[in-house]
Scaffold this active site. Structure first.
Site, short mmCIF file in Angstrom:
data_model
loop_
_atom_site.label_atom_id
_atom_site.label_comp_id
_atom_site.label_asym_id
_atom_site.label_seq_id
_atom_site.Cartn_x
_atom_site.Cartn_y
_atom_site.Cartn_z
N LYS A 171 39.60 44.60 38.23
CA LYS A 171 38.72 45.07 37.14
C LYS A 171 37.26 44.66 37.42
CE LYS A 171 41.36 42.92 34.08
NZ LYS A 171 42.46 42.51 34.98
N THR A 172 37.06 43.39 37.79
CA THR A 172 35.70 42.94 38.09
C THR A 172 35.18 43.68 39.33
OG1 THR A 172 36.46 40.77 37.37
CG2 THR A 172 34.30 40.86 38.41
N ASP B 164 34.03 39.99 30.82
CA ASP B 164 35.44 39.76 31.11
C ASP B 164 36.11 39.18 29.86
OD1 ASP B 164 37.65 39.76 32.69
OD2 ASP B 164 37.14 37.98 33.85
N THR C 272 42.90 41.65 29.64
CA THR C 272 44.33 41.68 29.96
C THR C 272 45.10 42.16 28.74
OG1 THR C 272 44.32 39.34 29.36
CG2 THR C 272 44.29 39.85 31.70
N ARG D 138 44.63 40.03 44.33
CA ARG D 138 44.15 38.65 44.35
C ARG D 138 45.21 37.73 44.98
NH1 ARG D 138 42.43 36.85 38.99
NH2 ARG D 138 40.38 37.65 39.52
P1 ADP Z 1 40.38 41.19 37.91
O1 ADP Z 1 38.94 41.29 37.50
O2 ADP Z 1 41.20 42.38 37.52
O3 ADP Z 1 41.02 39.89 37.50
P2 ADP Z 1 39.23 41.10 40.57
O4 ADP Z 1 38.40 42.32 40.51
O5 ADP Z 1 38.53 39.78 40.41
O6 ADP Z 1 40.42 41.18 39.52
O7 ADP Z 1 40.02 41.14 41.96
C1 ADP Z 1 40.64 40.01 42.51
C2 ADP Z 1 40.49 40.02 44.01
O8 ADP Z 1 41.30 41.05 44.55
C3 ADP Z 1 39.07 40.25 44.50
O9 ADP Z 1 38.69 39.16 45.28
C4 ADP Z 1 39.11 41.46 45.37
O10 ADP Z 1 38.66 41.15 46.65
C5 ADP Z 1 40.56 41.85 45.47
N1 ADP Z 1 40.74 43.26 45.08
C6 ADP Z 1 40.89 43.72 43.82
N2 ADP Z 1 41.06 45.04 43.81
C7 ADP Z 1 41.01 45.44 45.08
C8 ADP Z 1 41.16 46.72 45.71
N3 ADP Z 1 41.39 47.82 45.00
N4 ADP Z 1 41.06 46.78 47.06
C9 ADP Z 1 40.87 45.66 47.78
N5 ADP Z 1 40.75 44.41 47.26
C10 ADP Z 1 40.81 44.30 45.91
#
Ligand code: ADP
Length: 356
Positions: A80-81, A125, A174, A233
């Site tokens: 998401k981030t 977030d 979430t 992640r």
């Molecule tokens: P969320 O915000 O949903 O908790 P993040 O965006 O922080 O998740 O993603 C977590 C990690 O996973 C990041 O470090 C990123 O490098 C990796 N990641 C997330 N989505 C992808 C994607 N679609 N392709 C490659 N790496 C990803």
């Protein structure tokens, strides 16, 4: 309208010194930052989301208008981030990243809103944890790009309407169900992120290994992907752990044997479950005859936070079909019993369970 203070000098103070907590706009630490995809091509999977976004971004550019506010939801670690960062870089705009728990006081959110420039993206977030006052400050900010504030004592109260630049709010959560409907309704796009397939996760693993200069075979990447709970992640975390193991025990190269051996040592099983997940399933089977049992009881028995159980453990156990959610609580599925090598309870016991 948000009543933020009875301090008449507040408006002047905010204008002079918008308070933005430094930790609220930190984007990344270096490891995360080095492997975080920055464009659509390196953002793996989530195909329908990417297709939709490409059109929305293109249209916004052609119209020369800021993007609609967007809400992304789904379990932690699904990107998401990251997608918010991709959107910002594709639009060529800055992104300010914060999290709802950091926006405790009205001046936290006001400070950030006033620091934004036209077209910029504000990423919040855990937006379901925003407090009521912050939420009310956001409503006119999202809808009319204004800050509506009341200053002064009750009788002499004055209403100020401060214009804000046209920005885009991207919220991540979430728990979309915990967002109030007035807030949810102000998002022009709401999208749920899905767990990743093994092939997609294998691509994530290979991409990360390449960036970190880790030598890995296709089979090695797949072995890690299989145990990554559908979550990039986790895949990234496991690549690093397995690489440490490969360097210490072998020549540094990761193949499927090395990956499987080190993941076994880390006690991550073929489904990607770790000790906590297994403890959760075992608890329900052994202490509650397979359930149903309430999440609070589970959390207390495991000495875990309810939020950790709900946000981190359960989504994947549910998706993997090992756990079921019923009106009376959580139940281990026959698949869950099988996975732990336990006998499935007899049909007679299950017939008493009338609420399924
Ligand atoms: P969320 O915000 O949903 O908790 P993040 O965006 O922080 O998740 O993603 C977590 C990690 O996973 C990041 O470090 C990123 O490098 C990796 N990641 C997330 N989505 C992808 C994607 N679609 N392709 C490659 N790496 C990803």
């Amino acid at each position: 309208m948000a009543i933020i203070s009875d301090d008449e000098g507040l408006e002047k103070r905010i204008k002079k010194n918008p308070i933005v907590k430094s930790e609220t706009i930190e984007y990344d630490n270096t490891f995360e930052s080095s492997i975080r995809p920055k464009d659509f091509d390196s953002y793996i999977g989530q195909t329908s989301l990417k297709e939709t976004l490409k059109i929305i971004l293109e249209a916004a550019k052609k119209r020369n208008k800021p993007l609609d506010h967007m809400l992304f939801y789904g379990p932690p670690g699904l990107g998401k981030t990251t997608i918010a960062g991709v959107i910002a870089s594709q639009m060529g705009v800055e992104i300010k990243i914060t999290s709802a728990p950091a926006l405790e006081r009205p001046r936290d959110i006001i400070g950030i809103l006033m620091s934004l420039k036209g077209g910029e993206i504000l990423f919040i977030d855990e937006i379901h944890r925003l407090n009521k006052v912050a939420e009310e400050i956001l409503y006119p900010a999202m809808e009319d790009f204004t800050l509506d504030m009341t200053t002064g004592k009750t009788q002499t109260a004055k209403t100020l309407r401060i214009p804000l630049p046209k920005f885009t709010l991207i919220g991540a959560t979430t728990k979309a169900g915990e967002l109030s409907s007035p807030l949810r309704d102000r998002f022009g796009m709401i999208h749920r992120l899905e767990f990743y397939t093994i092939d997609e996760l294998a691509q994530v693993v290979q991409r990360t290994a390449k960036i970190l200069e880790i030598d890995i075979t296709e089979e090695g990447a797949k072995a890690i992907a299989k145990r990554s709970r559908g979550t990039p992640r986790i895949a990234n975390r496991l690549v690093k752990r397995v690489s440490d193991f490969a360097i210490v025990k072998y020549d540094g190269k990761i193949n499927s044997e090395v990956a499987n051996e080190s993941l076994d040592i880390l006690k991550i099983d073929e489904f990607g479950l770790d000790n906590t997940d297994r403890a959760l399933l075992n608890l329900i089977i052994e202490k509650y005859d397979g359930g149903p049992v309430g999440v609070e009881t589970i959390a207390a028995a495991l000495s875990e936070d309810v939020r950790t159980i709900e946000d981190v453990c359960e989504p994947y156990l549910l998706q993997a079909g090992l756990l079921q959610r019923t009106p009376r609580g959580r139940k281990v599925s026959p698949e869950g019993y099988r996975h732990l090598g336990k006998n499935i309870p007899s049909l007679q016991t299950r017939l008493f369970d009338t609420e399924d």
